[in-house]
Design a protein around this motif. Sequence first.
Motif, short mmCIF file in Angstrom:
data_model
loop_
_atom_site.label_atom_id
_atom_site.label_comp_id
_atom_site.label_asym_id
_atom_site.label_seq_id
_atom_site.Cartn_x
_atom_site.Cartn_y
_atom_site.Cartn_z
N UNK A 58 0.83 -1.21 0.00
CA UNK A 58 0.00 0.00 0.00
C UNK A 58 0.86 1.26 0.00
N UNK A 59 1.88 1.29 0.86
CA UNK A 59 2.76 2.46 0.94
C UNK A 59 3.46 2.69 -0.39
N UNK A 60 3.96 1.63 -1.01
CA UNK A 60 4.67 1.77 -2.29
C UNK A 60 3.72 2.32 -3.36
N UNK A 61 2.50 1.79 -3.44
CA UNK A 61 1.55 2.24 -4.47
C UNK A 61 1.17 3.70 -4.22
N UNK A 62 0.95 4.06 -2.94
CA UNK A 62 0.60 5.45 -2.62
C UNK A 62 1.74 6.40 -2.98
N UNK A 63 2.98 6.00 -2.70
CA UNK A 63 4.12 6.84 -3.05
C UNK A 63 4.31 6.93 -4.56
N UNK A 64 3.95 5.87 -5.28
CA UNK A 64 3.95 5.93 -6.74
C UNK A 64 2.95 6.98 -7.22
#
Length: 414
Positions: A396-402
Amino acid sequence: MAEAHTASLAASIPEIARRRTLRVSRAVGFVGMSAALLAFFVAAGAPTPLLPLYEREWGFAPTLLTVAFGVYAFALIGALLVFGSLSDYVGRRPVLIGALALELVSMIVFLLSPSISWLIVGRVLQGLATGVASSTFGAAIVELAPESRKRLGAVMSSLATTAGLAIGALLAGLIALAIPTAAATAVWLALAVVMAAGTLLAVLIPETSTTRPGALGSLIPRVGVPPRVRRLFRMTAPTIVAAFLETALFLGLLPIILVSVFHVTTPIVGGAANFVMFTAGTLSAGVTGGIPARRLRLFGNLGIALGIALFLGALAVGALALVWICAAVAGLGMGMAFTGSIRGLVPEVEPHQRAELFSAIFVVAYLTFGGSAIVAGFVATAIGVGAMAVGFSVVIVVVALLGVGLGVGARGRG
């Protein structure tokens, strides 16, 4: 003379019959259908604190619990794509009646379920009913609203989802806390009564649209992104995915995470955490109307990333208090992210392209919701709930930062 009187009387019979047809006023229909739409999502949020009770009673694997969450989303997508525009051809009332009647059947299946297999059947029926209802209720509520309150109708339709999920999770959790041995029976019986009343009211509301040919053709699923917004859609997709991954985490996975990682068996905790998250999302969606869509997506992604980072901290140190902070922060982010996505995409297309665009948005959203929950259940069985929770949160964190990176990049290119 007598013949003329007879002819006049015969001509007036259809008009008399029409006037004697029992109908409620448009104002009553507006309030009733708004409440019915809210009830749909109250019912969708109710299983979150109840499924762990079923799990303890029936002893099924966590995988089946997440399947019970996931199939709802896939059934909803199918119904939305097939029946999403049917009411434009056959009228609002028949579709509203059908959706409410099917939702009533799903509540009865939940009420009488003897095993997890029947719960899954109930979730499929619930997803189908909600998919049929989603677009039709929105149109009917706006059309039933008084002319000076059309904006209120649109607001009621848009806020019913998150508000209903919040209320459903909290109320079911409170009932489970008060009467744990009879919580499921009480919840599903109450909701069955509500859906029965809603079905009766739908029979009595005035029709708000005219029929037209082409009903069978409307059942052919149409999903597409207009060429004008395809690039923007690709850049917005990670934001939509992050928002619904977060939703899957709280609605579908948090109950088993609370039991396995935090050793919390009281259903009210999961229900209350969902209430906090969805209430925060509802508030943030409602008070950020003056913020530009691109900036709203940026803030939303940052809120999701920060909130889920706090959840990772809670998993690392076993601090339940951090879960509540995470729910509030991530909920604010989720509301801003999804609202910013809709506001950024929809105004960029022609009116006749909006239904197709909405279908594409919700296919991405609910595939994320249902697919991620089911996959996470199998992963939890293979490597453990704790490891699954950490991995899911990192994604989730990676997708949000993307989503943050794409937003910042777009601003720089602009």
